[in-house]
Every structure is written in C-alpha cells, then in structure tokens.
Design a protein around this motif. Structure first.
Motif, mmCIF file in Angstrom:
data_model
loop_
_atom_site.group_PDB
_atom_site.id
_atom_site.type_symbol
_atom_site.label_atom_id
_atom_site.label_comp_id
_atom_site.label_asym_id
_atom_site.label_seq_id
_atom_site.Cartn_x
_atom_site.Cartn_y
_atom_site.Cartn_z
ATOM 1 N N ASN A 297 56.272 23.038 43.069
ATOM 2 C CA ASN A 297 54.830 23.253 43.034
ATOM 3 C C ASN A 297 54.602 24.714 42.653
ATOM 4 N N VAL B 25 47.870 25.377 40.150
ATOM 5 C CA VAL B 25 48.943 24.414 40.389
ATOM 6 C C VAL B 25 49.502 23.843 39.091
ATOM 7 N N PRO C 82 52.780 21.480 38.628
ATOM 8 C CA PRO C 82 54.015 20.835 39.085
ATOM 9 C C PRO C 82 55.058 20.826 37.961
ATOM 10 N N PHE D 291 49.769 17.668 44.902
ATOM 11 C CA PHE D 291 50.206 19.061 44.954
ATOM 12 C C PHE D 291 49.002 19.986 45.073
ATOM 13 N N ALA E 55 51.591 26.183 46.828
ATOM 14 C CA ALA E 55 52.211 26.547 45.549
ATOM 15 C C ALA E 55 52.987 27.857 45.675
#
Length: 297
Positions: free
Chosen positions: A6, A44, A46, A198, A203
């Motif tokens: 993340n 964010v 991923p 997420f 993060a």
C-alpha cells in the motif's frame, strides 16, 4: 515476495516511476501498480509483487475515494493546475449554487475522457496526441459518482471528497462542474484516499519501504493477496478436492455450503493457505461445482 504494497505515491512521480523505483530497491522483476495516478497527484497506489500481480485486474476495477480542490473561474487545457490557462471568467455563483451543482453529479454520469489522459485511441494514448497538438473526438464513458462530500467553499476554492467507480477522471469532474456553473474551473490538487480496501491511513512512503527493505525483511509490510477478495465468501478444500481442483477438475460444492451460480469465492486448503479465486458453475451433471477462476499458487 508475493503480496501487495500500500504505497503513498508522492506528487511529481508517475505511477510507472514508483514501480521502477520499487523494483530496484526490492530487487524483484514481477511488480506492477493497480491503477494510474496522475504525476501531480498523491495518495494510495497499491503495488502488486510476485504472484500477486495476477490480482492487478481485480484491484484496478475497485471503487476509489479522492480528496480534490476545485478552482472556479479558470479553465486549463489539461483540466488541472499543470496546464496552460485557456479561459478566465468571473465567478458569479453563490455558495448554494455551487453546492447544488456539485451534488447534481452524484449518480450515473456520462464523462468525456480528457485529451491529456492514458485512454487509448487507435493504439495511441490521448496524451501523446495532445502533446502533438492533435485533438480527436472521444466517446463519453459511463462512470458512477457514489458520493460527494463538500468540505469547504472559500471564494472560488472548493475542497471535496468524492467516491467513484473506476475510470473516473476527477479533473474532468472539476471542469464539468465549472462549465455547468458558467464560469469554468480546473482541479487544483488531488489525493487518492482509498483504492478498494487500501486506505491512505495505512499507506507507506517510499522512504519507509526502502528502510524496511534495507533491514532485509520487506515481506513484513506486504498485504496478503486474498485481501483483494475480502468481500467474497471463502471455502476450505479437503486434500482430495484440493488436488482435483488444482488439476483443473470440478469440485462439487454441495458439501461445502450454499452457493449461487457464477458466485466467486476465495479458495483455501485445509491448513488455511490461499490457493485461488474460484467460481461456482454447473458441471456436466448439472451439479453446482467449483472451478478455477484465477490461480495464485
């Protein structure tokens, strides 16, 4: 390394830059991001590693939540603050008018992809054409705005949170709001707060990831692959059914509970190791059975 990072993407880097940087510090080849963030945006991102790269298509389809700033009265060619100003107009709308127009975009929304975007047309990305001074006709795309929460309105500056479906361009939303108000507008900043499950609260910065990698234990910051499918039911196969399933055979679902046709499920072995994403289908005997949708072992 098989899992998902993340990542808190900083502004000023492309999503590809982030992946290239992580490939270098983690020393892995199989790695990819799950949905482009504009170079100027933060938030964010991923990033899948190893076998988790098979989950990229599923993560990219997830809903997103953003925080954005709308600057009314100024339109740019890129619909954000990095572009050239193409028009300036007086903002005559009241706070009530601004609120009403912004909220009117909630629900299904037909959005025209911006020229400065990664959308492909005839094999070329739109931003490549735009940089060459070429503008082409685009087809509007159906997106969905789940909610817009207005956080503040100060003069011509509006800050809001927006939850939306994949493929939604927030800078285009800002531009469209400005056009509907009759004064134009562009996006001042953008932060992605959530991508699927997420969240920005968890993060990690690139510096934090690098520090963990240098200590020799980067696996501790990876999220397991099955988290992507946390909203699906799960099933634990006995040893015999596991072998049959992994060899591509059908496993009768009746003894494992009630499932619906075409339902997707997380599949584990009896010891709890994640194996695959499975789908409920009918076998030749018209029995509801489990087959592999995507294997992760």
């Amino acid at each position: 390394m098989n899992g998902i990072l993340n990542v808190l993407k900083p502004p000023g880097m492309t999503s590809f830059d982030v992946v290239a940087y992580l490939r270098g510090i983690l020393k892995i080849k199989k790695i990819g991001h799950t949905g482009t963030l504009d170079p100027g945006a933060a938030g964010v991102l991923p990033v899948c590693t190893g076998k988790a790269t098979k989950a990229i298509e599923y993560l990219s389809d997830k809903d997103k939540v953003y925080r954005a700033e709308l600057l009314l009265g100024v339109s740019t060619d890129t619909q954000d603050s990095y572009g050239e100003v193409i028009r300036e107009q007086e903002v005559k709308a009241s706070v009530e008018d601004i609120e009403k127009v912004i909220k009117s975009f909630e629900g299904d929304y037909s959005q025209l992809p911006p020229m400065y975007s990664a959308v492909k047309m005839n094999g070329k990305k739109l931003y490549e054409l735009a940089r060459s001074g070429i503008e082409v006709e685009r087809t509007p795309r159906k997106v969905k705005i789940h909610f817009i929460n207005i956080l503040s309105i100060r003069g011509n500056r509006v800050v809001f949170d927006v939850g939306c479906s994949k493929g939604t361009y927030i800078r285009t939303l800002c531009s469209d709001v400005g056009d509907k108000l009759g004064c134009g507008g562009h996006m001042g900043f953008l932060v992605r707060l959530k991508s699927g499950s997420f969240d920005i609260k968890n993060a990690l910065t690139l510096e934090e990831i690098k520090e963990t990698a240098e200590k020799g234990n980067p696996e501790e910051i990876l999220t397991s692959i099955d988290k992507v499918f946390s909203d699906y039911d799960k099933i634990y196969l006995n040893e015999k059914d596991k072998k049959r399933f992994l060899n591509g055979g059908f496993v009768t679902l009746g003894k494992y509970g009630k499932f619906a046709l075409t339902q997707k499920v997380r599949v584990y072995d009896k010891d709890g190791a994640f194996l695959a994403l499975g789908e409920a289908v009918l076998n030749k005997s018209e029995e509801l059975s489990l087959k592999i949708d995507k294997l992760f072992v």
